[in-house]
Design a protein around this motif. Structure first.
Motif, PDB file in Angstrom:
ATOM      1  N   GLU A  10       4.671 -22.658 -24.647  1.00  0.00           N
ATOM      2  CA  GLU A  10       3.675 -21.598 -25.525  1.00  0.00           C
ATOM      3  C   GLU A  10       4.310 -22.644 -26.978  1.00  0.00           C
ATOM      4  N   PRO A  11       5.632 -22.568 -26.746  1.00  0.00           N
ATOM      5  CA  PRO A  11       5.857 -23.405 -28.477  1.00  0.00           C
ATOM      6  C   PRO A  11       5.659 -24.289 -28.570  1.00  0.00           C
ATOM      7  N   LEU A  12       4.999 -25.216 -27.801  1.00  0.00           N
ATOM      8  CA  LEU A  12       4.322 -26.546 -28.281  1.00  0.00           C
ATOM      9  C   LEU A  12       2.535 -25.934 -28.781  1.00  0.00           C
ATOM     10  N   THR A  13       2.207 -25.076 -28.515  1.00  0.00           N
ATOM     11  CA  THR A  13       0.432 -24.975 -28.449  1.00  0.00           C
ATOM     12  C   THR A  13       0.436 -25.351 -30.647  1.00  0.00           C
ATOM     13  N   SER A  14       1.938 -25.370 -31.250  1.00  0.00           N
ATOM     14  CA  SER A  14       1.339 -24.930 -32.882  1.00  0.00           C
ATOM     15  C   SER A  14       0.307 -26.004 -33.284  1.00  0.00           C
ATOM     16  N   THR A  15       0.051 -25.978 -34.380  1.00  0.00           N
ATOM     17  CA  THR A  15      -0.990 -27.265 -34.619  1.00  0.00           C
ATOM     18  C   THR A  15      -0.348 -28.347 -35.343  1.00  0.00           C
ATOM     19  N   GLU A  16       1.037 -28.506 -35.465  1.00  0.00           N
ATOM     20  CA  GLU A  16       1.773 -29.776 -35.796  1.00  0.00           C
ATOM     21  C   GLU A  16       2.161 -29.965 -34.677  1.00  0.00           C
ATOM     22  N   ASN A  17       1.979 -29.864 -33.539  1.00  0.00           N
ATOM     23  CA  ASN A  17       2.849 -30.816 -32.143  1.00  0.00           C
ATOM     24  C   ASN A  17       2.006 -31.631 -32.025  1.00  0.00           C
ATOM     25  N   PRO A  18       2.387 -32.612 -30.921  1.00  0.00           N
ATOM     26  CA  PRO A  18       1.668 -33.425 -30.855  1.00  0.00           C
ATOM     27  C   PRO A  18       1.540 -33.164 -28.983  1.00  0.00           C
ATOM     28  N   PHE A  19       2.036 -32.580 -28.746  1.00  0.00           N
ATOM     29  CA  PHE A  19       1.312 -31.971 -27.068  1.00  0.00           C
ATOM     30  C   PHE A  19       0.404 -30.685 -27.279  1.00  0.00           C
ATOM     31  N   ARG A  20       0.061 -30.183 -28.436  1.00  0.00           N
ATOM     32  CA  ARG A  20      -0.483 -29.330 -28.365  1.00  0.00           C
ATOM     33  C   ARG A  20      -1.795 -28.914 -27.331  1.00  0.00           C
ATOM     34  N   HIS A  21      -2.279 -30.082 -27.613  1.00  0.00           N
ATOM     35  CA  HIS A  21      -3.132 -29.683 -26.738  1.00  0.00           C
ATOM     36  C   HIS A  21      -3.212 -29.827 -24.679  1.00  0.00           C
ATOM     37  N   SER A  22      -2.060 -29.869 -24.755  1.00  0.00           N
ATOM     38  CA  SER A  22      -1.624 -30.538 -22.723  1.00  0.00           C
ATOM     39  C   SER A  22      -1.077 -28.638 -22.958  1.00  0.00           C
ATOM     40  N   ALA A  23      -0.670 -29.191 -23.973  1.00  0.00           N
ATOM     41  CA  ALA A  23       0.321 -27.002 -23.877  1.00  0.00           C
ATOM     42  C   ALA A  23      -0.997 -25.742 -23.989  1.00  0.00           C
ATOM     43  N   ARG A  24      -1.903 -25.958 -24.410  1.00  0.00           N
ATOM     44  CA  ARG A  24      -2.700 -25.068 -24.789  1.00  0.00           C
ATOM     45  C   ARG A  24      -3.374 -24.990 -23.027  1.00  0.00           C
ATOM     46  N   GLU A  25      -3.972 -26.671 -22.794  1.00  0.00           N
ATOM     47  CA  GLU A  25      -4.515 -26.058 -21.734  1.00  0.00           C
ATOM     48  C   GLU A  25      -4.451 -25.207 -20.747  1.00  0.00           C
ATOM     49  N   ALA A  26      -3.040 -25.942 -20.428  1.00  0.00           N
ATOM     50  CA  ALA A  26      -1.701 -24.909 -18.656  1.00  0.00           C
ATOM     51  C   ALA A  26      -1.776 -23.477 -19.536  1.00  0.00           C
ATOM     52  N   LEU A  27      -1.390 -23.408 -21.006  1.00  0.00           N
ATOM     53  CA  LEU A  27      -1.589 -22.104 -20.765  1.00  0.00           C
ATOM     54  C   LEU A  27      -2.660 -20.987 -20.415  1.00  0.00           C
ATOM     55  N   GLY A  28      -3.670 -21.845 -21.008  1.00  0.00           N
ATOM     56  CA  GLY A  28      -5.501 -21.530 -21.200  1.00  0.00           C
ATOM     57  C   GLY A  28      -5.598 -21.187 -19.111  1.00  0.00           C
ATOM     58  N   MET A  29      -4.789 -21.925 -18.506  1.00  0.00           N
ATOM     59  CA  MET A  29      -5.429 -21.982 -17.711  1.00  0.00           C
ATOM     60  C   MET A  29      -4.281 -21.091 -16.524  1.00  0.00           C
ATOM     61  N   ALA A  30      -3.270 -20.566 -16.818  1.00  0.00           N
ATOM     62  CA  ALA A  30      -2.101 -19.678 -16.109  1.00  0.00           C
ATOM     63  C   ALA A  30      -2.897 -18.500 -17.196  1.00  0.00           C
ATOM     64  N   ALA A  31      -3.590 -18.217 -18.183  1.00  0.00           N
ATOM     65  CA  ALA A  31      -3.853 -17.216 -18.894  1.00  0.00           C
ATOM     66  C   ALA A  31      -4.895 -16.805 -17.911  1.00  0.00           C
ATOM     67  N   TRP A  32      -6.330 -17.618 -17.317  1.00  0.00           N
ATOM     68  CA  TRP A  32      -7.392 -16.937 -16.647  1.00  0.00           C
ATOM     69  C   TRP A  32      -6.272 -16.988 -15.071  1.00  0.00           C
TER      70      TRP A  32
ATOM     71  N   ALA B 234      -3.879 -15.077 -14.420  1.00  0.00           N
ATOM     72  CA  ALA B 234      -3.355 -14.110 -14.509  1.00  0.00           C
ATOM     73  C   ALA B 234      -4.026 -13.117 -14.660  1.00  0.00           C
ATOM     74  N   GLU B 235      -5.819 -13.333 -15.632  1.00  0.00           N
ATOM     75  CA  GLU B 235      -7.416 -12.815 -15.549  1.00  0.00           C
ATOM     76  C   GLU B 235      -6.762 -12.040 -17.206  1.00  0.00           C
ATOM     77  N   ARG B 236      -5.889 -12.817 -17.128  1.00  0.00           N
ATOM     78  CA  ARG B 236      -6.084 -12.194 -19.006  1.00  0.00           C
ATOM     79  C   ARG B 236      -7.314 -13.386 -19.522  1.00  0.00           C
ATOM     80  N   ALA B 237      -8.793 -12.733 -19.359  1.00  0.00           N
ATOM     81  CA  ALA B 237      -9.669 -13.659 -20.015  1.00  0.00           C
ATOM     82  C   ALA B 237      -9.993 -13.638 -21.489  1.00  0.00           C
ATOM     83  N   ASP B 238      -9.183 -12.924 -22.006  1.00  0.00           N
ATOM     84  CA  ASP B 238      -9.254 -12.725 -23.815  1.00  0.00           C
ATOM     85  C   ASP B 238      -8.329 -14.036 -23.754  1.00  0.00           C
ATOM     86  N   ASP B 239      -7.450 -13.437 -23.407  1.00  0.00           N
ATOM     87  CA  ASP B 239      -6.214 -14.943 -24.072  1.00  0.00           C
ATOM     88  C   ASP B 239      -6.659 -16.451 -23.820  1.00  0.00           C
TER      89      ASP B 239
END
Length: 223
Positions: free
Chosen positions: A156-178, A180-185
């Motif tokens: 989560e700390p890597l998902t900020s706009t300026e972080n070069p690894f934000r794309h991978s971080a967002r993808e991993a977190l999005g998959m984890a949210a899905w 965990a049935e956190r569809a909105d997240d």
């Protein structure tokens, strides 16, 4: 002899005496400085040659370990990587640690792989970029092996706009949210990937598929 000739000879003699006097006074310093420069240049060239040689040798060993892993010789690859961790030059020791963790996951020991990535991420002697890569790698593994909170703790700390690894971080977190049935997240994270013009094309494609799947599930609106 003309007066002009006499004056020129005297003048040349004086210049010669001044030069001799200056050399007697400063010659050793000039010679010492020249020697220091020469020795320093030779030492720098020698050090460059030495470090380049060590780096090349470590690079060759790293590639050999990767080849062993690709050939399915996991134990031999881990042995080679372990040795490189101990005496590899520069960042090859860290790269060996990273690759060894991945190889342990490939061999079925995901728990140990996650622990290894966490250890690298917590090691302040490792460059920040490689520590962030270790966090992302652990996050991806925890999508299946852990909980949403486990993944969020790493990436989560890597998902900020300026972080070069934000794309991978967002993808991993999005998959984890899905998962965990956190569809909105999950949709919010994948939408963020689609809105970011710097998201790599392959990731953008996966994010689009995920958004379509989430909307089709009826758990969130298409807006």
């Amino acid at each position: 002899m003309s007066n002009d000739s006499f004056i020129r000879e005297v003048d040349e003699e004086l210049r010669s005496e001044k030069l001799k006097s200056a050399w007697d006074r400063y010659g050793p310093i000039i010679i010492g400085t020249a020697i220091t420069i020469a020795v320093g240049t030779a030492a720098y060239t020698g050090w460059q040659s030495y470090t380049n040689g060590r780096a090349n040798a470590s690079g060759d060993r790293f590639l050999e370990a990767l080849t062993l892993a690709q050939e399915g010789q996991s134990d031999a690859a881990l042995t080679a990587l372990g040795q490189l961790e101990q005496d590899g030059f520069g960042q090859y020791a860290v790269l060996a640690r990273m690759r060894a963790a991945g190889e342990r996951h490939n061999a079925g020991d995901t728990e140990q792989a996650i622990a290894d990535f966490d250890t690298i991420a917590a090691d302040n002697s490792v460059p920040v970029a490689l520590r962030d890569v270790a966090r992302v790698r652990a996050g991806y593994l925890l999508v299946d092996a852990g909980t949403y909170d486990d993944v969020a703790q790493r990436v989560e700390p890597l998902t900020s706009t300026e972080n070069p690894f934000r794309h991978s971080a967002r993808e991993a977190l999005g998959m984890a949210a899905w998962k965990a049935e956190r569809a909105d997240d999950a949709k919010r994270l994948f939408d963020t990937m689609l809105e970011d013009p710097e998201t790599p094309q392959a990731m953008r494609g996966r994010a689009g598929v995920m958004v379509d799947m989430i909307v089709a599930s009826g758990k969130v609106s298409a807006g």
